[in-house]
Design a protein around this motif. Structure first.
Motif, short mmCIF file in Angstrom:
data_model
loop_
_atom_site.label_atom_id
_atom_site.label_comp_id
_atom_site.label_asym_id
_atom_site.label_seq_id
_atom_site.Cartn_x
_atom_site.Cartn_y
_atom_site.Cartn_z
N ILE A 10 5.27 1.75 -0.03
CA ILE A 10 6.42 1.54 -0.91
C ILE A 10 7.39 0.52 -0.30
O ILE A 10 8.04 -0.25 -1.03
CB ILE A 10 7.12 2.88 -1.23
N SER A 11 7.48 0.47 1.03
CA SER A 11 8.39 -0.50 1.68
C SER A 11 7.87 -1.92 1.51
O SER A 11 8.62 -2.83 1.14
CB SER A 11 8.54 -0.17 3.17
N PRO A 34 -8.08 -0.07 0.64
CA PRO A 34 -8.53 -0.68 -0.62
C PRO A 34 -7.55 -0.48 -1.78
O PRO A 34 -7.77 -1.02 -2.86
CB PRO A 34 -9.86 0.04 -0.90
N THR A 35 -6.49 0.31 -1.57
CA THR A 35 -5.49 0.54 -2.62
C THR A 35 -4.09 0.43 -2.03
O THR A 35 -3.90 0.56 -0.81
CB THR A 35 -5.64 1.95 -3.25
N VAL A 36 -3.12 0.22 -2.89
CA VAL A 36 -1.73 0.17 -2.43
C VAL A 36 -1.20 1.60 -2.30
O VAL A 36 -1.83 2.56 -2.74
CB VAL A 36 -0.85 -0.62 -3.43
N GLY A 37 -0.05 1.73 -1.68
CA GLY A 37 0.62 3.03 -1.62
C GLY A 37 0.90 3.53 -0.23
O GLY A 37 1.89 4.21 0.00
N GLY A 38 0.00 3.25 0.74
CA GLY A 38 0.21 3.79 2.08
C GLY A 38 0.24 5.31 2.05
O GLY A 38 -0.64 5.95 1.46
N LEU A 39 1.26 5.91 2.63
CA LEU A 39 1.43 7.37 2.57
C LEU A 39 1.97 7.82 1.22
O LEU A 39 1.90 9.00 0.89
CB LEU A 39 2.36 7.84 3.68
#
Length: 266
Positions: A10-11, A34-39
């Protein structure tokens, strides 16, 4: 100025969005997954959705709230908190420290006695201010609450001992209580579940918290997934990726954990 952003949590997504508003071609965002989002990510398992870590939205400014609602749309709902602690085969309402009546008798007496002792000690002595979160918990909640909940919970949540946590950032997130609240719950079972900084929050109506990250992703041009940075040369201002690719930068913004960043710096 060409900016490289490492990490599409998100940052990283937020800073990329901000840069794109200023200059659409001024940044590139790289993410090892392979995807956005991290934690801040939602996983699909057997038709159910699980957030990787508990993420809910608390807007401290109208600017932030307007931004997220503009990007996500009308899919945010206002939700009252319903949180419980599973303790010795029973459910205790959150916050733990204001619902001691829900505890088994032995634990209740241990927590209540420790709280009263800590309260009295603060009133009659001028002890030095706590230097870390562990000391603060003992001073303001007592040994019983610290032993049964505060220490094991925060050790599990943050991954380090409470004594390794500084107070300036974590203290605002721990619901405070007073002697009156503690005793009113023990005597009359009065509920105090609405105290704390997050008695209600916003959350996507469907799709989990990853909906927010994917909404940011849809607004961005320069996102490169599956790109793990393995070496960062601060002198040459270059980044080498695991697949052998390399990119130069004029400005670097890293959102990866600091130990991971240090390991990769040449």
């Amino acid at each position: 100025m060409q900016t490289v952003i490492l990490g599409a949590g998100i940052s990283g997504l937020s800073v990329a969005y901000a840069l794109q508003q200023i200059s659409p071609d001024s940044y590139s965002l790289y993410e090892q997954a392979p995807t956005v989002g991290g934690l801040c990510r939602t996983q699909q398992v057997d038709g159910y959705q699980f957030d990787t870590v508990s993420h809910v939205l608390h807007f401290r400014s109208s600017e932030t709230k307007d931004l997220v609602q503009q990007i996500v749309g009308e899919e945010l709902i206002r939700q009252e908190r319903s949180a419980w602690i599973y303790f010795q085969s029973r459910y205790v309402p959150y916050p733990f420290q204001t619902h001691l009546s829900a505890l088994p008798a032995a634990a209740q007496m241990d927590c209540l006695g420790g709280y009263v002792k800590a309260w009295a000690k603060r009133k009659i002595s001028n002890a030095r201010e706590p230097q870390n979160f562990g000391d603060w918990v003992e001073r303001y909640f007592g040994g019983g609450i610290a032993k049964h909940f505060m220490r094991p919970y925060n050790q599990k949540l943050w991954g380090v001992a409470p004594e390794q946590l500084s107070l300036d950032w974590i203290r605002p997130f721990v619901p405070q209580t007073d002697l009156r609240q503690v005793f009113s719950n023990v005597v009359s079972r009065r509920n105090h579940h609405q105290i704390g900084y997050n008695p209600w929050f916003f959350y996507p109506a469907r799709g989990g918290i990853q909906t927010v990250c994917e909404a940011f992703q849809a607004q961005l041009r320069e996102i490169h997934l599956g790109q793990e940075a393995v070496e960062i040369d601060l002198e040459k201002c270059t980044i080498r990726f695991r697949d052998g690719g390399q990119v130069g930068y004029e400005r670097l913004i890293s959102t990866m954990p600091l130990p991971s960043l240090i390991q990769r710096v040449k």
